[in-house]
Design a protein around this motif. Structure first.
Motif, PDB file in Angstrom:
ATOM      1  N   ARG A 223       0.379  -1.378   0.100  1.00 57.65           N
ATOM      2  CA  ARG A 223      -0.027   0.120   0.011  1.00 57.65           C
ATOM      3  C   ARG A 223       0.716   1.246   0.183  1.00 57.65           C
ATOM      4  NH1 ARG A 223      -5.042   0.117   1.351  1.00 57.65           N
ATOM      5  NH2 ARG A 223      -6.049   3.124   1.612  1.00 57.65           N
ATOM      6  N   ALA A 224       1.951   1.783   0.703  1.00 59.14           N
ATOM      7  CA  ALA A 224       3.024   2.172   0.606  1.00 59.14           C
ATOM      8  C   ALA A 224       3.603   2.905  -0.553  1.00 59.14           C
ATOM      9  CB  ALA A 224       3.546   2.383   2.170  1.00 59.14           C
ATOM     10  N   GLY A 225       4.144   1.661  -1.371  1.00 61.23           N
ATOM     11  CA  GLY A 225       4.626   1.725  -2.010  1.00 61.23           C
ATOM     12  C   GLY A 225       5.976   1.554  -2.547  1.00 61.23           C
ATOM     13  N   VAL A 226       6.558   0.760  -1.428  1.00 58.92           N
ATOM     14  CA  VAL A 226       7.795   0.236  -1.219  1.00 58.92           C
ATOM     15  C   VAL A 226       7.785  -1.236  -0.445  1.00 58.92           C
ATOM     16  CG1 VAL A 226       8.008   2.722   0.536  1.00 58.92           C
ATOM     17  CG2 VAL A 226       7.373   0.320   1.527  1.00 58.92           C
ATOM     18  N   ALA A 227       9.425  -1.533  -0.087  1.00 57.03           N
ATOM     19  CA  ALA A 227       9.764  -3.096  -0.190  1.00 57.03           C
ATOM     20  C   ALA A 227       9.589  -3.328   1.414  1.00 57.03           C
ATOM     21  CB  ALA A 227      11.241  -3.120  -0.670  1.00 57.03           C
ATOM     22  N   VAL A 228       8.579  -4.376   0.778  1.00 60.35           N
ATOM     23  CA  VAL A 228       9.050  -4.631   2.805  1.00 60.35           C
ATOM     24  C   VAL A 228      10.296  -4.935   3.718  1.00 60.35           C
ATOM     25  CG1 VAL A 228       9.301  -7.166   1.550  1.00 60.35           C
ATOM     26  CG2 VAL A 228       7.118  -6.672   4.172  1.00 60.35           C
ATOM     27  N   GLN A 229      11.202  -4.953   3.281  1.00 60.59           N
ATOM     28  CA  GLN A 229      12.542  -5.384   3.816  1.00 60.59           C
ATOM     29  C   GLN A 229      12.816  -3.185   4.291  1.00 60.59           C
ATOM     30  OE1 GLN A 229      11.956  -6.103   0.216  1.00 60.59           O
ATOM     31  NE2 GLN A 229      13.535  -8.667   0.268  1.00 60.59           N
TER      32      GLN A 229
END
Length: 227
Positions: free
Chosen positions: A53-59
């Motif tokens: 949702r945030a548009g970032v990698a889970v890392q």
């Protein structure tokens, strides 16, 4: 080029673009998490969903927040503050401005207005916090033990109010703090706004009038809000 420049004989450091990017990323992740937590609950929300949702990698989510519990605490703290700035409630402009009002009635008006803005953000989180604590007992450990921060804020407001010329002399600071703490509680806000369908503006006027009658000489209501 160098990251400083001369200004009036003093070296002025340019804004740290990396720190600003980090702050924006943190806020973006927290906002995405808040939307998901409110929509589907703490337990049902995964960090992968937050990352998507945030548009970032889970890392990135793990790097910034370490785990879901820490992310949840940050979401709650940011919701209370309204931003990611590390500024305590009693150091915020709205609170200082309210305490600086020359009259008790004026302080009550400004204080209730500021609290209403906070409750509008925080109240939907209250059932979520209770549910999250029930499913993950370690959630409560995210907040240090000690006096309730909301009580501390209302006690400071009561101390400022006691010095005003129109403060009721028969209401001591502890009693005033109790009234502020109780009438401006998120639980009572939810009873009126969520359960009984009051608008936040109607709740604000009711709380202001009730506190004005209890804390200020002259009693009665504080009149319509023309601010």
């Amino acid at each position: 080029m160098d990251d400083v420049k001369e200004s009036g004989g003093q070296k002025a450091r340019r804004p740290d673009k990396r720190a600003e990017r980090s702050r924006r990323t943190r806020e973006k992740i927290a906002e995405a998490a808040r939307d998901l937590f409110v929509a589907q609950g703490y337990g049902a929300t995964s960090l992968q969903e937050v990352a998507d949702r945030a548009g970032v990698a889970v890392q990135t989510v793990y790097f910034v927040f370490r785990n879901k519990r820490a992310l949840f605490k940050d979401v709650v703290d940011m919701t209370i503050a309204g931003d990611a700035e590390p500024v305590a409630t009693m150091d915020r402009d709205w609170f200082r401005g309210a305490c600086a009002e020359p009259t008790a009635a004026g302080q009550v008006r400004a204080h209730v207005r500021g609290v209403r803005e906070i409750l509008g953000r925080v109240a939907p989180m209250i059932p979520l916090i209770a549910a999250a604590s029930a499913t993950d007992p370690e959630i409560a450990a995210q907040w240090p033990a000690g006096p309730d921060p909301r009580w501390t804020v209302q006690r400071a407001a009561a101390e400022a109010l006691a010095d005003k010329p129109d403060a009721r002399p028969d209401v001591d600071v502890d009693r005033a703090a109790d009234l502020l703490y109780g009438l401006l509680s998120p639980e009572l806000y939810l009873v009126f706004v969520r359960d009984r369908g009051w608008s936040p503006e109607t709740w604000e006027q009711w709380a202001r009038d009730a506190l004005t009658a209890q804390l200020c000489t002259g009693g009665g209501t504080s009149g319509p809000d023309h601010a």
